[in-house]
Structure formats: structure tokens, C-alpha cells
Enzyme design. Structure first.
Site, PDB file in Angstrom:
ATOM      1  N   CYS A 141       0.822  -1.209   0.000  1.00  0.00           N
ATOM      2  CA  CYS A 141       0.000   0.000   0.000  1.00  0.00           C
ATOM      3  C   CYS A 141       0.860   1.264   0.000  1.00  0.00           C
ATOM      4  O   CYS A 141       0.604   2.195  -0.747  1.00  0.00           O
ATOM      5  CB  CYS A 141      -0.932   0.008   1.202  1.00  0.00           C
ATOM      6  SG  CYS A 141      -2.060  -1.391   1.236  1.00  0.00           S
ATOM      7  N   HIS A 142       1.874   1.303   0.868  1.00  0.00           N
ATOM      8  CA  HIS A 142       2.700   2.500   0.974  1.00  0.00           C
ATOM      9  C   HIS A 142       4.192   2.196   1.013  1.00  0.00           C
ATOM     10  O   HIS A 142       4.996   3.076   1.261  1.00  0.00           O
ATOM     11  CB  HIS A 142       2.288   3.320   2.199  1.00  0.00           C
ATOM     12  CG  HIS A 142       0.867   3.768   2.120  1.00  0.00           C
ATOM     13  ND1 HIS A 142      -0.140   3.109   2.778  1.00  0.00           N
ATOM     14  CD2 HIS A 142       0.286   4.772   1.425  1.00  0.00           C
ATOM     15  CE1 HIS A 142      -1.291   3.708   2.496  1.00  0.00           C
ATOM     16  NE2 HIS A 142      -1.061   4.714   1.693  1.00  0.00           N
TER      17      HIS A 142
END
Length: 177
Positions: A141-142
Site C-alpha cells: 500500500c505505501h
């Protein structure tokens, strides 16, 4: 005029006491269900701790179990993964913890599988998953990278993967929670 002071109980005194006791029992009976409904339900209590058989988990293999609605990663670490985790200079870590502080038995790493940045589930449990730059877990996701001890090494996550309370009941069974 004659007055009499008697300390003996009268019929009226008995009626006052009986009425008060009856009212107190009635109030307690009405309030008890309201207090009792604040207790957790049976399904919540059942999830407060789980026992898991780890005898089928091969060296180098990971499994995921569900505890309190969260994924818990259980990894049977290889000698190489243990050596990599122990060789890390703890002073270079964002959330400094030694490998010994994160495990009870060196070969078993048990942690909650939720990224400490925004709550995603990192990859690295399944064969073929991207394990990130440090052979542990990777949150796509990040871009948080965790090492083989679940410690944050790169990316925006502020903390290591969280460790649940657990104990080894036997060499083949653990209790989480």
C-alpha cells in the site's frame, strides 16, 4: 396526660421494613439486566484467546491464524532468517528491538499481521509473495519493508509489527491471548 414511650417494634414498623426490603429487591431485579448486558457476548469471550497447533508448520513456512478479528502471522524461521535477524545493528532501526526481545523461541516468530502505518496486511506469508528488501514482509500500500523479525526497516511505518501475548503450551501448541 400520660404518654408512653416504648422501644418495642410495632406492626407499623414491620410494614415499613418489609416494604423497603421488597422495594430494594425489586430495584435490584430491574437494574441487574441493564448491568449484565454490558458484559461481552460469548463469541467475543471465545476469541479472547486461541490455541493453535503448529506441529505441521515446516521450517521456512508461514501460516496465518485469526485472533480477535486480526491476522496473526506464525513463521517457523530458518537458520538463515534467524542469523539475519540477529546480525542487525539495533541502533540503525527506527523502532529498536533485538531479535531476542521479539521471540520466545528463536525458530518461531509470532506477530500481528497488520502494518503499523495505516493498517494494511503486509505480503510475505505465501510462497511467491514479495517479501521486501529484507526477506520479511512488504506492505504494498505505501511501501513499508519489514525484516525477518518483523521490524520496520524501510518505508513510512513508524513501528515494528506488533507482538501479541502468547505462550507455548507444548512444543507443538501455542496459546495466543
Amino acid at each position: 396526660m400520660a404518654t408512653t414511650d416504648t422501644d418495642e417494634p410495632t406492626r407499623r414498623d414491620f410494614l415499613y421494613v418489609a416494604t423497603g426490603a421488597f422495594a430494594a429487591i425489586g430495584v435490584a431485579g430491574a437494574v441487574w439486566p441493564l448491568i449484565d448486558q454490558m458484559n461481552p457476548d460469548a463469541s467475543t469471550l471465545a476469541l479472547s484467546s486461541i490455541e493453535t497447533d503448529i506441529s505441521d508448520v515446516e521450517v521456512g513456512q508461514s501460516v496465518t491464524v485469526k485472533w480477535r478479528g486480526k491476522p496473526v502471522f506464525i513463521r517457523h524461521r530458518t537458520a538463515k532468517e534467524i542469523a539475519e535477524a540477529e546480525a542487525v545493528d539495533v541502533s540503525t532501526l527506527r523502532d529498536p528491538q533485538t531479535d531476542e526481545e521479539r521471540v520466545i523461541k528463536k525458530e518461531w516468530l509470532i506477530q500481528i499481521g497488520i502494518c503499523t502505518h495505516l493498517g494494511c496486511v503486509p505480503k510475505g506469508q505465501k510462497v511467491g509473495d514479495d517479501k521486501g528488501d529484507y526477506n520479511g514482509w512488504f506492505c504494498p500500500c505505501h511501501g513499508s519493508h519489514y525484516d525477518s523479525a518483523g521490524r520496520i526497516r524501510k518505508g513510512p511505518a513508524p513501528l515494528n509489527l506488533i507482538l501479541p501475548e502468547y505462550t507455548f503450551l507444548t512444543d507443538e501448541k501455542i496459546k495466543i491471548g
